[in-house]
Scaffold this motif. Structure first.
Motif, short mmCIF file in Angstrom:
data_model
loop_
_atom_site.label_atom_id
_atom_site.label_comp_id
_atom_site.label_asym_id
_atom_site.label_seq_id
_atom_site.Cartn_x
_atom_site.Cartn_y
_atom_site.Cartn_z
N GLU A 49 -16.05 12.40 -89.98
CA GLU A 49 -17.38 12.37 -89.41
C GLU A 49 -18.11 13.55 -90.06
OE1 GLU A 49 -18.86 11.06 -85.09
OE2 GLU A 49 -17.46 12.74 -85.10
N GLU A 50 -19.09 13.22 -90.88
CA GLU A 50 -19.69 14.20 -91.78
C GLU A 50 -18.57 14.72 -92.68
OE1 GLU A 50 -22.04 16.93 -89.47
OE2 GLU A 50 -23.08 15.28 -88.49
N ASP A 51 -18.28 16.00 -92.71
CA ASP A 51 -17.19 16.51 -93.54
C ASP A 51 -15.96 16.89 -92.73
OD1 ASP A 51 -18.52 16.23 -95.97
OD2 ASP A 51 -19.49 18.18 -95.79
N SER A 52 -15.93 16.53 -91.46
CA SER A 52 -14.85 16.94 -90.58
C SER A 52 -13.85 15.80 -90.37
CB SER A 52 -15.44 17.37 -89.23
OG SER A 52 -14.43 17.77 -88.36
N LEU A 53 -12.58 16.09 -90.59
CA LEU A 53 -11.51 15.12 -90.36
C LEU A 53 -11.34 14.95 -88.85
CD1 LEU A 53 -9.20 13.35 -91.49
CD2 LEU A 53 -7.77 15.41 -91.48
N VAL A 54 -11.58 13.75 -88.35
CA VAL A 54 -11.51 13.49 -86.90
C VAL A 54 -10.39 12.52 -86.54
CG1 VAL A 54 -13.92 14.05 -86.47
CG2 VAL A 54 -13.28 11.69 -86.98
N GLY A 55 -9.77 11.93 -87.53
CA GLY A 55 -8.69 11.00 -87.25
C GLY A 55 -8.07 10.53 -88.55
N GLY A 56 -7.00 9.79 -88.41
CA GLY A 56 -6.37 9.25 -89.59
C GLY A 56 -5.03 8.62 -89.27
N ALA A 57 -4.38 8.15 -90.31
CA ALA A 57 -3.10 7.49 -90.10
C ALA A 57 -2.27 7.53 -91.37
CB ALA A 57 -3.33 6.04 -89.69
N LEU A 58 -0.99 7.77 -91.18
CA LEU A 58 -0.01 7.53 -92.23
C LEU A 58 0.27 6.03 -92.19
CD1 LEU A 58 2.22 8.50 -94.28
CD2 LEU A 58 3.76 8.38 -92.32
N VAL A 59 0.15 5.39 -93.32
CA VAL A 59 0.38 3.95 -93.44
C VAL A 59 1.49 3.76 -94.45
CG1 VAL A 59 -0.66 1.74 -94.04
CG2 VAL A 59 -2.07 3.52 -92.97
N VAL A 60 2.49 2.97 -94.09
CA VAL A 60 3.61 2.72 -95.00
C VAL A 60 3.74 1.22 -95.24
CG1 VAL A 60 4.89 4.80 -94.36
CG2 VAL A 60 5.29 2.70 -93.10
N SER A 61 4.22 0.89 -96.44
CA SER A 61 4.49 -0.51 -96.74
C SER A 61 5.88 -0.85 -96.24
CB SER A 61 4.39 -0.77 -98.24
OG SER A 61 5.43 -0.11 -98.95
N THR A 62 6.05 -2.10 -95.87
CA THR A 62 7.35 -2.57 -95.40
C THR A 62 7.59 -3.96 -95.97
OG1 THR A 62 7.11 -1.31 -93.35
CG2 THR A 62 8.75 -3.05 -93.35
N HIS A 63 8.76 -4.14 -96.54
CA HIS A 63 9.16 -5.45 -97.03
C HIS A 63 10.26 -5.97 -96.10
CE1 HIS A 63 7.11 -3.84 -100.51
NE2 HIS A 63 7.05 -5.08 -100.98
N ALA A 64 10.01 -7.10 -95.48
CA ALA A 64 10.96 -7.69 -94.53
C ALA A 64 11.01 -9.19 -94.75
CB ALA A 64 10.52 -7.37 -93.10
N LYS A 65 11.93 -9.85 -94.08
CA LYS A 65 12.05 -11.31 -94.20
C LYS A 65 10.76 -12.00 -93.77
CE LYS A 65 17.02 -11.62 -93.69
NZ LYS A 65 18.15 -12.15 -92.92
N ARG A 66 10.06 -11.41 -92.81
CA ARG A 66 8.84 -12.04 -92.31
C ARG A 66 7.62 -11.75 -93.19
NH1 ARG A 66 10.58 -8.12 -89.06
NH2 ARG A 66 9.27 -6.34 -88.63
N GLY A 67 7.81 -10.98 -94.24
CA GLY A 67 6.72 -10.73 -95.17
C GLY A 67 6.54 -9.27 -95.51
N LYS A 68 5.64 -9.05 -96.42
CA LYS A 68 5.29 -7.69 -96.86
C LYS A 68 4.08 -7.26 -96.03
CE LYS A 68 2.99 -6.28 -100.95
NZ LYS A 68 2.76 -6.38 -102.38
N PHE A 69 4.22 -6.13 -95.33
CA PHE A 69 3.14 -5.73 -94.44
C PHE A 69 2.94 -4.22 -94.43
CE2 PHE A 69 6.96 -5.81 -91.83
CZ PHE A 69 6.83 -4.73 -90.97
N LEU A 70 1.82 -3.80 -93.86
CA LEU A 70 1.52 -2.39 -93.67
C LEU A 70 1.88 -2.01 -92.24
CD1 LEU A 70 -2.00 -2.16 -95.38
CD2 LEU A 70 0.23 -1.54 -96.35
N PHE A 71 2.39 -0.80 -92.08
CA PHE A 71 2.85 -0.33 -90.78
C PHE A 71 2.30 1.06 -90.50
CE2 PHE A 71 6.70 1.54 -88.43
CZ PHE A 71 6.21 1.19 -87.18
N ILE A 72 1.75 1.24 -89.31
CA ILE A 72 1.30 2.56 -88.85
C ILE A 72 2.21 2.97 -87.69
CG2 ILE A 72 -0.58 3.93 -87.88
CD1 ILE A 72 -2.54 1.97 -89.12
#
Length: 126
Positions: A49-72
């Motif tokens: 928000e403007e130049d201030s970090l107010v939130g975020g997330a580490l996002v990782v890829s995952t490969h599984a039998k049910r598909g390739k997906f992003l995970f937080i």
């Protein structure tokens, strides 16, 4: 609306996490490195928000039998003291991740937030 960009300086993300009252190790950049050691990828997306970090997330890829997906895992992390627009942060992050996942061939996004299971929260899921 928030500006969302990938955080390259992991120390910025770690300082942000350390200031939060509740933040689990699963949002640390080192957890992303652990996923990378398993052959996956990781990104940290910051919400500004403007130049201030107010939130975020580490996002990782995952490969599984049910598909390739992003995970937080247990995220996103939001600094409630800096912003009261939590719903807008979640909407903006979701839109950003939808676009990112489509561009990179991921089937879906799994978000496991670290929130208290109250009646209000549970009713919002229905």
């Amino acid at each position: 609306m928030f500006i969302i960009k990938e955080i390259q300086d992991t120390s910025e993300w770690e300082r942000f996490n350390q200031k939060q009252p509740f933040c689990l190790f699963t949002q640390s950049h080192l957890y992303g490195k652990f996923y990378e050691s398993l052959g996956e990828k990781s990104w940290i997306f910051g919400m500004y928000e403007e130049d201030s970090l107010v939130g975020g997330a580490l996002v990782v890829s995952t490969h599984a039998k049910r598909g390739k997906f992003l995970f937080i895992p247990y995220g996103p992390v939001i600094d409630h003291a800096k912003t009261s627009a939590q719903e807008q942060i979640l909407r903006d992050l979701t839109v950003h991740l939808e676009t990112f996942s489509q561009k990179n061939g991921y089937s879906f996004i799994r978000i496991s937030p670290f929130i208290e299971s109250t009646k209000d929260v549970q009713s919002s899921w229905q």
